[in-house]
Write a protein that holds these residues in place. Structure first.
Motif, PDB file in Angstrom:
ATOM      1  N   ALA A 195       0.837  -1.202   0.000  1.00 52.47           N
ATOM      2  CA  ALA A 195       0.000   0.000   0.000  1.00 52.47           C
ATOM      3  C   ALA A 195       0.874   1.255   0.000  1.00 52.47           C
ATOM      4  CB  ALA A 195      -0.945  -0.003   1.192  1.00 52.47           C
ATOM      5  N   ASN A 196       1.961   1.222   0.761  1.00 49.09           N
ATOM      6  CA  ASN A 196       2.883   2.370   0.772  1.00 49.09           C
ATOM      7  C   ASN A 196       3.480   2.596  -0.608  1.00 49.09           C
ATOM      8  OD1 ASN A 196       2.375   2.658   3.475  1.00 49.09           O
ATOM      9  ND2 ASN A 196       4.441   2.168   4.158  1.00 49.09           N
ATOM     10  N   ILE A 249       0.950   4.256  -2.933  1.00 50.96           N
ATOM     11  CA  ILE A 249       0.713   5.684  -2.667  1.00 50.96           C
ATOM     12  C   ILE A 249       1.940   6.509  -3.032  1.00 50.96           C
ATOM     13  CG2 ILE A 249       1.378   6.009  -0.244  1.00 50.96           C
ATOM     14  CD1 ILE A 249      -1.941   7.116  -1.780  1.00 50.96           C
ATOM     15  N   ALA A 291       4.055   7.032   5.078  1.00 54.98           N
ATOM     16  CA  ALA A 291       2.617   6.918   4.828  1.00 54.98           C
ATOM     17  C   ALA A 291       1.933   6.220   6.000  1.00 54.98           C
ATOM     18  CB  ALA A 291       2.366   6.131   3.544  1.00 54.98           C
ATOM     19  N   ARG A 292       0.711   6.686   6.263  1.00 54.91           N
ATOM     20  CA  ARG A 292      -0.164   6.076   7.266  1.00 54.91           C
ATOM     21  C   ARG A 292      -1.538   5.923   6.628  1.00 54.91           C
ATOM     22  NH1 ARG A 292       3.710   4.362   9.512  1.00 54.91           N
ATOM     23  NH2 ARG A 292       4.642   5.268  11.363  1.00 54.91           N
ATOM     24  N   HIS A 293      -2.097   4.736   6.709  1.00 53.12           N
ATOM     25  CA  HIS A 293      -3.377   4.429   6.086  1.00 53.12           C
ATOM     26  C   HIS A 293      -4.461   4.351   7.157  1.00 53.12           C
ATOM     27  CE1 HIS A 293      -0.980   3.468   2.548  1.00 53.12           C
ATOM     28  NE2 HIS A 293      -0.178   2.843   3.383  1.00 53.12           N
ATOM     29  N   ASP A 294      -5.609   4.950   6.850  1.00 50.19           N
ATOM     30  CA  ASP A 294      -6.732   4.932   7.778  1.00 50.19           C
ATOM     31  C   ASP A 294      -8.022   4.882   6.965  1.00 50.19           C
ATOM     32  OD1 ASP A 294      -8.523   5.143   9.851  1.00 50.19           O
ATOM     33  OD2 ASP A 294      -7.721   7.009  10.638  1.00 50.19           O
ATOM     34  N   THR A 327      -5.234   7.937   2.966  1.00 49.32           N
ATOM     35  CA  THR A 327      -3.821   7.757   3.286  1.00 49.32           C
ATOM     36  C   THR A 327      -3.238   9.134   3.550  1.00 49.32           C
ATOM     37  OG1 THR A 327      -3.634   5.807   1.883  1.00 49.32           O
ATOM     38  CG2 THR A 327      -1.586   6.917   2.480  1.00 49.32           C
ATOM     39  N   ASN A 355      -8.593   7.094  -1.238  1.00 48.74           N
ATOM     40  CA  ASN A 355      -8.251   5.859  -1.939  1.00 48.74           C
ATOM     41  C   ASN A 355      -9.384   5.242  -2.755  1.00 48.74           C
ATOM     42  OD1 ASN A 355      -5.626   5.937  -0.832  1.00 48.74           O
ATOM     43  ND2 ASN A 355      -6.394   5.074   1.066  1.00 48.74           N
TER      44      ASN A 355
END
Length: 126
Positions: A6-7, A10, A73-76, A80, A109
Motif C-alpha cells: 500500500a505504501n 501511494i 505513509a499512514r493508512h486509515d 492515506t 483511496n
C-alpha cells in the motif's frame, strides 16, 4: 503493521503527481486531483482545485522541480496520510523560489486514488 504494498502504491501515485507538477501537466493534474482539493501553500495561501490549476495554466506559477526527499505513509480507512519533505522549485512573478518543504498530503483511496489535501511549511533544520 506496515503495509509495504500500500505504501509503494501511494508513493508511486505521489511521484506521478509530483512529476505532473514539475512538468506543469494540467491534464494529468486534473485527473490526479480531487474536485474538493484543499491546498495550503507554505506561504499560507489556500487554493481549491480550480485556482490551483488556473495559476499553472496562466503561467503565474510554473513548477520546475517537485521531488520527495523523505516520507512516511499512514493508512486509515479510505484515506492515506503522507508526512514528508520535498524539494521544490517554482517560478512566480517575484522570481524563482527554491525551498525544502515539510508537508502533510491526504489521498482518498476510493473509488481510485486521488489527491485531496496538502499543507506545507518551509523546512527548518537545526
Amino acid at each position: 503493521m506496515i503495509d509495504h504494498a500500500a505504501n509503494e502504491r501511494i508513493y508511486a501515485f505521489e511521484d506521478q503527481r509530483f512529476a505532473a507538477m514539475a512538468s506543469n501537466d494540467v491534464s494529468a493534474l486534473d485527473c490526479l486531483l480531487c474536485d474538493e482539493l484543499h491546498y495550503v501553500h507554505a506561504n499560507g495561501m489556500v487554493e481549491d482545485k480550480a485556482e490551483f490549476l488556473r495559476k499553472i495554466v496562466s503561467g503565474e506559477r510554473l513548477y520546475r522541480r517537485f521531488e520527495a526527499v523523505e516520507r512516511l505513509a499512514r493508512h486509515d480507512g479510505n484515506f492515506t496520510f503522507v508526512f514528508g519533505e520535498a524539494a521544490v522549485e517554482v517560478d512566480r512573478a517575484i522570481g524563482r523560489l527554491a525551498n525544502r518543504l515539510t508537508y502533510t498530503a491526504v489521498y482518498r483511496n476510493r473509488p481510485q486514488i486521488q489527491f485531496l489535501a496538502w499543507h506545507a511549511v518551509k523546512s527548518i533544520k537545526a
